[in-house]
Enzyme design. Structure first.
Site, PDB file in Angstrom:
ATOM      1  N   HIS A  73    -116.960 -33.932  37.900  1.00 20.30           N
ATOM      2  CA  HIS A  73    -117.147 -32.491  38.816  1.00 20.30           C
ATOM      3  C   HIS A  73    -118.693 -32.336  38.991  1.00 20.30           C
ATOM      4  O   HIS A  73    -119.525 -33.300  38.354  1.00 20.30           O
ATOM      5  CB  HIS A  73    -116.315 -31.522  37.924  1.00 20.30           C
ATOM      6  CG  HIS A  73    -116.925 -31.298  36.539  1.00 20.30           C
ATOM      7  ND1 HIS A  73    -118.146 -30.689  36.306  1.00 20.30           N
ATOM      8  CD2 HIS A  73    -116.179 -31.317  35.361  1.00 20.30           C
ATOM      9  CE1 HIS A  73    -118.263 -30.602  35.009  1.00 20.30           C
ATOM     10  NE2 HIS A  73    -117.196 -30.943  34.410  1.00 20.30           N
ATOM     11  N   CYS A 127    -116.089 -34.123  30.256  1.00 18.57           N
ATOM     12  CA  CYS A 127    -115.969 -34.633  31.409  1.00 18.57           C
ATOM     13  C   CYS A 127    -117.091 -35.329  31.942  1.00 18.57           C
ATOM     14  O   CYS A 127    -118.303 -35.651  31.143  1.00 18.57           O
ATOM     15  CB  CYS A 127    -115.899 -33.551  32.352  1.00 18.57           C
ATOM     16  SG  CYS A 127    -114.284 -32.497  31.991  1.00 18.57           S
TER      17      CYS A 127
END
Length: 340
Positions: free
Chosen positions: A151, A159
């Site tokens: 992202h 992440c």
């Protein structure tokens, strides 16, 4: 009553904080913009055309943790894939090695399949797509975790965070590949480029067996420039299996036909890995021996001067000798002319 209210409110805040921390990079839905539909720039489209590809062709994404880069590969008219662009990863969580359990703030490693349902056009992290963790391999080993994304926003809790501009372009490339009729794209995540030299540097890692397992998929892509199909059997990845259906992740693996080029590469890499790991180990041993020799020489010098100080009554060199203080003035020497 007021104290009870604040106690409950405080507990609620803590629960919210914990849920956000453990939920990796889920984020909240936000609307009001059309960022997920922004077209590819003319430069990107021309770049694809120049390499014999197009926005609708298939793609492969490769991530390398140690180098902090994400690569986008595109299928060309020849059927093989070529590297289109490399993007810098702003941040990722944890260390080298796979994700094990929910909340460990570790970014995953392995082979994943990203489908349109894993795309997040309204992510609170600008744009995002889910890695698909845990996959079949992860589940077979009892690994847990959720909302592990690639992202924007340059902030990570398990992440892979990109710049907003970077994820916008990657997202658009994936969107156009889906529009071109591709049902998924392969996501390959490695701790580093899987060379013998890099493996040798990490030869003592507890993750070595896992890394050698996924290295086979890495090698196949390097050799053929096409993404290998993968499945799981006997608790390990298996690449390009000859089978008519999904395998039992913990069951026996089917017989396979060895790829001669792959076998040759693996044998050469194993020999190089053993040689380089041995050289690194010997260098570390030599360095440790040199440091110990320096330490011993320093101790010997200190002991020598300590002994000299003891011989001459230097209390500063021997803590067991103390000066004698009587409080009386020293006797004056007798002049030479008055001596008998």
């Amino acid at each position: 009553m007021t104290a009870t209210f604040f106690h409950r409110f405080g507990a609620f805040v803590i629960l919210v904080w914990l849920s956000v921390g453990l939920a990796a990079c889920s984020g909240f839905i936000k609307g009001g913009d059309n960022r997920h539909n922004q077209p590819l720039s003319g430069g990107v489209v021309q770049g694809l055309r120049n390499m014999g590809s197009s926005p609708g062709e298939g793609m492969v994404v490769r991530i390398f943790k140690e180098e902090s880069v994400l690569e986008v590969w595109k299928r060309t008219a020849s059927g093989t894939y070529r590297l289109f662009k490399t993007y810098e990863i702003c941040a990722y969580s944890g260390d080298l090695g796979p994700k094990i359990k929910e909340g460990d703030r570790q970014s995953p490693e392995g082979f994943y399949t990203v489908t349109p349902g894993l795309m997040h056009p309204k992510s609170n992290y600008y744009l995002a797509f889910n890695t698909g963790f845990p996959n079949k391999f992860d589940r077979a080993h009892g690994r847990t975790g959720s909302d592990l994304m690639v992202h924007g926003d340059c902030s990570s809790r398990g992440c892979y965070a990109m710049t907003d501009a970077g994820i916008a372009e990657i997202y658009a490339l994936a969107r156009e590949a889906f529009k071109g009729g591709n049902t998924s794209f392969q996501l390959q995540i490695f701790p580093f480029r899987m060379t013998a030299a890099n493996l040798a540097r990490h030869a003592s890692s507890p993750h070595m067996d896992f890394w050698k397992d996924i290295k086979e998929g890495y090698d196949l892509f390097e050799l053929t420039r096409t993404p290998p199909t993968w499945d799981v059997c006997e608790g390990q990845y298996i690449f390009n299996p000859v089978t008519s259906g999904p395998l039992n992740a913990l069951g026996a693996c089917p017989p396979s036909t060895p790829n001669s080029a792959l076998v040759a590469k693996q044998q050469a890499d194993e020999a190089s890995l053993a040689s380089q790991a041995s050289a690194i180990r010997k260098a570390a041993e030599r360095k440790a021996a040199e440091e110990e020799a320096i330490r011993q020489r320093g101790a010997a010098v200190n002991n020598f001067f300590s002994g000299i100080g003891s011989m001459f009554g230097n209390p500063g060199q021997n803590p067991n000798i103390s000066p004698v203080i009587t409080g009386k003035p020293a006797t004056l020497p007798t002049p030479a002319t008055q001596r008998p």
